[in-house]
Design a protein around this motif. Sequence first.
Motif, PDB file in Angstrom:
ATOM      1  N   GLY A  80       9.673  -6.275   4.864  1.00  9.12           N
ATOM      2  CA  GLY A  80      10.122  -7.266   3.863  1.00  9.12           C
ATOM      3  C   GLY A  80       9.264  -7.808   2.946  1.00  9.12           C
ATOM      4  O   GLY A  80       8.066  -8.097   3.204  1.00  9.12           O
ATOM      5  N   ASP A  81       9.698  -7.823   1.601  1.00 10.56           N
ATOM      6  CA  ASP A  81       8.958  -8.368   0.410  1.00 10.56           C
ATOM      7  C   ASP A  81       9.490  -9.671   0.091  1.00 10.56           C
ATOM      8  O   ASP A  81      10.400  -9.980  -0.440  1.00 10.56           O
ATOM      9  N   LEU A  82       8.499 -10.774   0.374  1.00  8.88           N
ATOM     10  CA  LEU A  82       8.776 -11.991   0.210  1.00  8.88           C
ATOM     11  C   LEU A  82       8.367 -12.802  -0.800  1.00  8.88           C
ATOM     12  O   LEU A  82       7.136 -12.688  -0.998  1.00  8.88           O
ATOM     13  N   ARG A 150       4.836  -5.204  -4.874  1.00 13.98           N
ATOM     14  CA  ARG A 150       6.201  -4.996  -4.481  1.00 13.98           C
ATOM     15  C   ARG A 150       6.434  -3.625  -5.151  1.00 13.98           C
ATOM     16  O   ARG A 150       6.012  -3.175  -6.157  1.00 13.98           O
ATOM     17  N   CYS A 151       7.371  -2.631  -4.528  1.00 10.71           N
ATOM     18  CA  CYS A 151       7.935  -1.562  -5.306  1.00 10.71           C
ATOM     19  C   CYS A 151       8.857  -2.023  -6.466  1.00 10.71           C
ATOM     20  O   CYS A 151       9.651  -3.165  -6.412  1.00 10.71           O
ATOM     21  N   ASP A 152       8.521  -1.079  -7.523  1.00  8.62           N
ATOM     22  CA  ASP A 152       9.295  -1.571  -8.853  1.00  8.62           C
ATOM     23  C   ASP A 152       9.695  -0.296  -9.686  1.00  8.62           C
ATOM     24  O   ASP A 152       9.301   0.735  -9.588  1.00  8.62           O
ATOM     25  N   CYS A 168      14.712  -0.554  -5.622  1.00 10.69           N
ATOM     26  CA  CYS A 168      13.241  -1.283  -5.516  1.00 10.69           C
ATOM     27  C   CYS A 168      13.158  -2.478  -5.160  1.00 10.69           C
ATOM     28  O   CYS A 168      14.244  -3.492  -5.611  1.00 10.69           O
ATOM     29  N   CYS A 169      12.218  -3.144  -4.365  1.00  9.71           N
ATOM     30  CA  CYS A 169      12.262  -4.590  -4.019  1.00  9.71           C
ATOM     31  C   CYS A 169      12.170  -5.443  -5.282  1.00  9.71           C
ATOM     32  O   CYS A 169      12.895  -6.539  -5.277  1.00  9.71           O
ATOM     33  N   HIS A 170      11.461  -5.017  -6.239  1.00 12.06           N
ATOM     34  CA  HIS A 170      11.593  -5.914  -7.908  1.00 12.06           C
ATOM     35  C   HIS A 170      13.165  -5.892  -7.993  1.00 12.06           C
ATOM     36  O   HIS A 170      13.398  -7.250  -8.639  1.00 12.06           O
ATOM     37  N   ALA A 238      14.675  -6.364   1.670  1.00 16.34           N
ATOM     38  CA  ALA A 238      14.453  -5.420   2.704  1.00 16.34           C
ATOM     39  C   ALA A 238      14.076  -3.981   2.031  1.00 16.34           C
ATOM     40  O   ALA A 238      14.942  -3.370   1.510  1.00 16.34           O
ATOM     41  N   CYS A 239      12.777  -3.567   2.170  1.00 14.37           N
ATOM     42  CA  CYS A 239      12.220  -2.479   1.286  1.00 14.37           C
ATOM     43  C   CYS A 239      13.039  -1.030   1.320  1.00 14.37           C
ATOM     44  O   CYS A 239      13.287  -0.839   2.587  1.00 14.37           O
ATOM     45  N   PRO A 240      13.497  -0.373   0.114  1.00 14.53           N
ATOM     46  CA  PRO A 240      13.944   0.724   0.628  1.00 14.53           C
ATOM     47  C   PRO A 240      12.951   1.569   0.905  1.00 14.53           C
ATOM     48  O   PRO A 240      13.483   2.974   1.569  1.00 14.53           O
ATOM     49  N   GLY A 241      11.742   1.478   1.503  1.00 12.02           N
ATOM     50  CA  GLY A 241      11.070   2.259   2.107  1.00 12.02           C
ATOM     51  C   GLY A 241      11.076   2.176   3.558  1.00 12.02           C
ATOM     52  O   GLY A 241      10.272   2.787   4.346  1.00 12.02           O
TER      53      GLY A 241
HETATM   54 ZN    ZN Z   1       9.714  -2.457  -1.515  1.00 11.68          ZN
END
Ligand code: ZN
Length: 286
Positions: A80-82, A150-152, A168-170, A238-241
């Motif tokens: 998770g990216d918070l 964060r992934c973007d 992406c998380c962004h 919830a990261c796509p990774g």
């Molecule tokens: Zn991500």
Amino acid sequence: MKPESLSAAPGDASARKAVAPVVCYPRETLPRADLSAYRALRGDLTLVDKVTVPPRDAACWSVPAGHFCRIRCEEGPQVGDLNLFHAENLDERLFTGKTRALNGTHIGLGEQLFSNLPYMRPMATITHDTLDWYGFDEFGGSVHDVIGTRCDPYTHNLLSDGGQYHHCCHSNLTRALARHTGRTLEAAEPLVHDVLNVFMCTGFLRDTGQYFMKASPVRPGDYLEFFAEIDLLACMSACPGGDCSSEHSSDVVRCYPLEVEVYRPAGRPEGWTSPSINAYGRTHGL
Ligand SMILES: [Zn+2]
């Protein structure tokens, strides 16, 4: 890899390299939270809110000052990216750079997440981590980093010759913040900031310094818990990774939801008051 060096090493190069490092911010003078006072409240908690963060998407929730928040892995390994904001002033937000400089690359029990300048105060204190057994592995990896941003979709675009990936998380954080605040996407996007990578297992390769990830050790039932030092608005993707064992910025990897719980304790930690904004006078020498 860096290109081969163009400059000749001086005669005393090895002596220069052998100088011992000095910790930039020694912890001795950093005010530390009284973890036992926080943890003493954990036996009597009332669940007041529950939020599900869908996979490849994000959600917002509030955590009032003096409440606990748990981020739970329930169904399968998921990162998770918070993002964190002061609920009443979205300009005050998580400052991962200084949080990292003060605590180290990864966040754990008893450590605090700080807000940006000029507010710079503790926003949250980690009060429980079921992954605290992990420590650092043989690759220098650990969990819950404040190094990975964060992934973007912009970086993805650069690295994939023009790719247009939208989860992406962004982007997930941008959509969730737009929904929650009623702002347009364009107005919400600048709110997104560098994240705490909950459950993600990361480090830097020792030879090249490159940022790496590896399969998160998180299992269903694991959780990271923090105490809100100030009124917080939280937003998490919830990261796509998924468990970030192979790739992100794509729909390839299996992803799972993350569960969030907010708890009200029966009292306040002994001796605790919500921290005020930073006391620096802001004259900057003039
Ligand atoms: Zn991500």
